[in-house]
Design a protein around this motif. Structure first.
Motif, short mmCIF file in Angstrom:
data_model
loop_
_atom_site.label_atom_id
_atom_site.label_comp_id
_atom_site.label_asym_id
_atom_site.label_seq_id
_atom_site.Cartn_x
_atom_site.Cartn_y
_atom_site.Cartn_z
N PHE A 213 14.28 -27.07 11.74
CA PHE A 213 15.20 -28.07 12.25
C PHE A 213 14.77 -28.61 13.61
N LEU B 145 14.03 -21.09 10.10
CA LEU B 145 14.96 -22.22 9.92
C LEU B 145 15.12 -22.99 11.22
N TYR B 146 15.16 -22.29 12.34
CA TYR B 146 15.24 -22.99 13.63
C TYR B 146 14.02 -23.88 13.84
N ASP C 238 12.37 -31.20 12.67
CA ASP C 238 13.17 -32.32 12.18
C ASP C 238 13.66 -33.17 13.34
N ALA C 239 14.18 -32.54 14.37
CA ALA C 239 14.67 -33.28 15.53
C ALA C 239 13.54 -33.99 16.26
N ILE D 146 14.16 -31.98 4.01
CA ILE D 146 14.86 -31.04 4.88
C ILE D 146 16.15 -30.56 4.20
N LEU E 163 17.33 -26.78 3.23
CA LEU E 163 18.61 -26.22 3.65
C LEU E 163 19.42 -25.76 2.46
#
Length: 128
Positions: free
Chosen positions: A78, A74-75, A81-82, A112, A116
């Motif tokens: 994301f 999950l990290y 994503d960033a 995304i 989540l």
């Protein structure tokens, strides 16, 4: 139709091969110099496994719960994503970027969000 000259074709790869060989030779020389120049005074304490200042006790085999890998996954999701979101936000106001890029970014954020939501529904985000 003229036949290509194989000798000149393969001669262009000699530069690439030379650069690779020089790189490997440089790395080998650096590691060799390190081995020859470093001081070696092994003691019992230096040969022990070291982890966070805690002396090793017991055997080295330990099982890790699979849940921690999901948090790492999950990290990564994301973080990616960033990586895509911040550069997009800096160029969004530039000419040529309009509603199409805005819709594309919302589609990306939708994917995304679905990921989540899936993780939340599976209970991955609860720490127990």
């Amino acid at each position: 139709m003229a036949q290509p000259d194989n000798a000149s074709y393969y001669a262009t790869y000699t530069t690439v091969l030379t650069v690779i060989l020089v790189g490997v030779a440089f790395a080998a020389a650096a590691f060799g110099a390190n081995r020859l120049l470093r001081p070696t005074r092994p003691t019992r304490e230096k040969l022990l496994t070291y982890e966070s200042g805690v002396d090793p006790v017991g055997e080295g085999w330990a099982q890790t719960h699979v849940r921690y890998y999901v948090f790492a996954y999950l990290y990564v999701v994301f973080a990616v994503d960033a990586i895509y979101l911040f550069p997009w936000a800096t160029v969004f106001a530039a000419p040529g970027f309009g509603w199409v890029t805005l819709v594309e970014m919302f589609v990306f954020l939708g994917f995304i969000a679905v990921g989540l939501l899936y993780a939340w529904r599976k209970g991955v985000l609860t720490w127990t």
